[in-house]
Scaffold this active site. Structure first.
Site, short mmCIF file in Angstrom:
data_model
loop_
_atom_site.label_atom_id
_atom_site.label_comp_id
_atom_site.label_asym_id
_atom_site.label_seq_id
_atom_site.Cartn_x
_atom_site.Cartn_y
_atom_site.Cartn_z
N TYR A 141 0.83 -1.21 0.00
CA TYR A 141 0.00 0.00 0.00
C TYR A 141 0.87 1.26 0.00
O TYR A 141 0.74 2.13 -0.87
CB TYR A 141 -0.94 -0.01 1.21
CG TYR A 141 -1.57 1.34 1.46
CD1 TYR A 141 -2.39 1.94 0.51
CD2 TYR A 141 -1.30 2.06 2.64
CE1 TYR A 141 -2.94 3.20 0.72
CE2 TYR A 141 -1.85 3.31 2.86
CZ TYR A 141 -2.66 3.88 1.90
OH TYR A 141 -3.18 5.13 2.11
N PHE A 169 -1.71 11.59 8.10
CA PHE A 169 -1.47 10.75 9.26
C PHE A 169 -2.83 10.08 9.55
O PHE A 169 -3.31 9.37 8.68
CB PHE A 169 -0.80 11.57 10.37
CG PHE A 169 0.68 11.74 10.01
CD1 PHE A 169 1.06 12.47 8.89
CD2 PHE A 169 1.67 11.09 10.72
CE1 PHE A 169 2.41 12.55 8.49
CE2 PHE A 169 3.01 11.17 10.34
CZ PHE A 169 3.38 11.89 9.23
N ASN A 170 -3.51 10.28 10.67
CA ASN A 170 -4.76 9.54 10.87
C ASN A 170 -5.97 10.44 10.66
O ASN A 170 -6.33 11.21 11.56
CB ASN A 170 -4.77 8.92 12.26
CG ASN A 170 -3.77 7.78 12.34
OD1 ASN A 170 -2.57 8.00 12.19
ND2 ASN A 170 -4.26 6.58 12.54
N ARG A 282 -0.77 -5.85 15.36
CA ARG A 282 -1.18 -5.97 13.95
C ARG A 282 0.08 -5.77 13.10
O ARG A 282 0.83 -4.80 13.33
CB ARG A 282 -2.23 -4.89 13.64
CG ARG A 282 -2.82 -4.96 12.27
CD ARG A 282 -3.99 -3.99 12.13
NE ARG A 282 -3.57 -2.59 12.17
CZ ARG A 282 -4.40 -1.56 12.00
NH1 ARG A 282 -5.69 -1.76 11.80
NH2 ARG A 282 -3.95 -0.32 12.05
N1 UDP Z 1 -6.15 -0.22 16.41
C1 UDP Z 1 -6.60 -1.11 17.37
N2 UDP Z 1 -7.80 -1.72 17.17
C2 UDP Z 1 -8.59 -1.51 16.07
C3 UDP Z 1 -8.12 -0.58 15.09
C4 UDP Z 1 -6.89 0.03 15.31
O1 UDP Z 1 -5.93 -1.35 18.37
O2 UDP Z 1 -9.66 -2.10 15.93
C5 UDP Z 1 -4.86 0.47 16.61
C6 UDP Z 1 -3.84 0.21 15.50
O3 UDP Z 1 -3.09 -0.93 15.78
C7 UDP Z 1 -3.02 1.50 15.51
C8 UDP Z 1 -4.02 2.57 15.93
O4 UDP Z 1 -5.10 1.85 16.55
O5 UDP Z 1 -2.04 1.42 16.52
C9 UDP Z 1 -4.58 3.35 14.75
O6 UDP Z 1 -5.01 2.43 13.75
P1 UDP Z 1 -5.93 2.86 12.54
O7 UDP Z 1 -6.26 1.59 11.79
O8 UDP Z 1 -7.08 3.67 13.03
O9 UDP Z 1 -5.02 3.80 11.67
P2 UDP Z 1 -3.54 3.58 11.05
O10 UDP Z 1 -2.61 4.19 12.05
O11 UDP Z 1 -3.34 2.12 10.85
O12 UDP Z 1 -3.59 4.36 9.78
#
Ligand code: UDP
Length: 328
Positions: A141, A169-170, A282
């Site tokens: 990705y 970022f997020n 993850r």
């Molecule tokens: N996360 C989590 N549980 C979930 C979704 C996300 O613990 O159901 C954690 C994930 O591992 C990361 C943070 O939340 O540390 C943000 O994840 P998200 O998927 O929202 O955004 P990313 O940072 O991957 O773009």
């Protein structure tokens, strides 16, 4: 200006489309509706259902709608899926983007805004992350986004394309009036998943790893409201007049929150406990990501309206409580 928003029925694209109207420009949406939602786009906005690589369709839209600038949000974005299905990601995110850009250049449309990602940095050497940090994606990705960024640079040099790249970022939150918001299937993001657990739509929020080298053991991320992010894109419109302009911006608030802090903020906003389970890490999650957003603030005069995590989560909470089934 007449703006073609490719992927304008998706989460970020639909919020940006609304902000384009607020800013008194004229949006036109192209979306194949595989992940997007027709209801996320106001009925008065011209809407085309189709593929960004359909060159006859895109040519028709560019001509009939007299498009001045194209914004491109139509990417696949799941890191894990990109590892399992790289062909799907390269085809959609790179090959189709190439076709879109080719059509634009043939039609003399030379202004482009591209949604990129912090995933281009991989595990950054330096935090907060500035735009010049080494790019080393750790997923297909992130690599597809970096490939597109490199393609844009080549087109700027060869054909005078002017572009702005935003590395998100997020992105999170929802429209303040609760009418549009995040509706992914499957939902993978932290804030909507925490809210879904509070609303009883999922049994619990699964926290991916509590053994990271961070103060509370959970990952730190930089959360930015989708409307603030959209306004930054719009502020870039008038920076693209000079042919060959190349702009790159990180976009975040520059303040990291841990997963545990997000859970607490969701509890404060909702007044309810988030049911939580703890699972393994993850794959592909760096312990900490945080933007240095000095450049976007200085170059575009960008000032986020949503400066607290609670205000961002309030908007998401409103959307999900009013629309527990999303757009359906
Ligand atoms: N996360 C989590 N549980 C979930 C979704 C996300 O613990 O159901 C954690 C994930 O591992 C990361 C943070 O939340 O540390 C943000 O994840 P998200 O998927 O929202 O955004 P990313 O940072 O991957 O773009």
């Amino acid at each position: 200006m007449n703006i073609l928003v490719v992927g304008g029925a998706g989460y970020i694209g639909s919020h940006c489309t609304r902000q384009i109207t607020v800013a008194k420009h004229r949006p036109v949406v192209l979306d194949n509706l595989i992940y997007g939602h027709r209801k996320a786009v106001a009925p008065e906005v011209p809407f085309y259902q189709g593929d960004l690589a359909d060159q006859a369709l895109v040519r028709h839209i560019l001509r009939t709608e007299k498009i001045d600038l194209v914004m491109h949000f139509a990417a696949y974005t799941l890191v894990g899926e990109s590892v399992a299905a790289p062909i799907k990601y390269y085809k959609n995110n790179v090959v189709r983007t190439l076709a879109l850009l080719e059509t634009m250049l043939e039609e003399g449309v030379r202004k482009f805004i591209f949604s990129s990602t912090a995933a281009v940095y991989g595990m950054p050497d330096k935090i907060p992350v500035t735009e010049d940090v080494r790019k080393a994606p750790i997923s297909p990705y992130g690599q597809t986004k970096l490939d597109c960024e490199n393609l844009l640079a080549a087109l700027a040099t060869a054909h005078g394309l002017s572009f702005a790249v935003f590395r998100y970022f997020n992105a999170c939150g929802a429209a303040e009036d609760g009418t549009i918001g995040e509706d992914h299937f499957p939902e993978t993001h932290l804030i909507p998943n925490a809210i879904r657990a509070v609303l009883g739509l999922d049994p619990a929020l699964n926290v991916f790893g509590a053994d990271y080298p961070t103060p509370d053991g959970t990952c730190l991320r930089d959360y930015v409201h989708v409307d603030d992010l959209s306004r930054a894109h719009i502020a870039a419109f008038d920076k693209l007049d000079k042919p060959g302009t190349q702009l790159h911006f990180n976009i975040g608030l520059g303040h990291p929150y841990s997963v545990q802090e997000i859970i607490k903020a969701v509890e404060t906003v909702s007044g309810k406990k988030v049911p939580v389970t703890f699972g393994p890490r993850r794959a592909g999650d760096p312990p900490e990501l945080c933007a240095d957003a000095t450049r976007v603030r200085a170059a575009l005069g960008w000032k986020p309206h949503f400066n607290s995590i609670e205000s961002i989560i309030e908007s998401a909470w409103r959307w999900h409580s009013i629309n527990p089934k999303g757009f359906n």
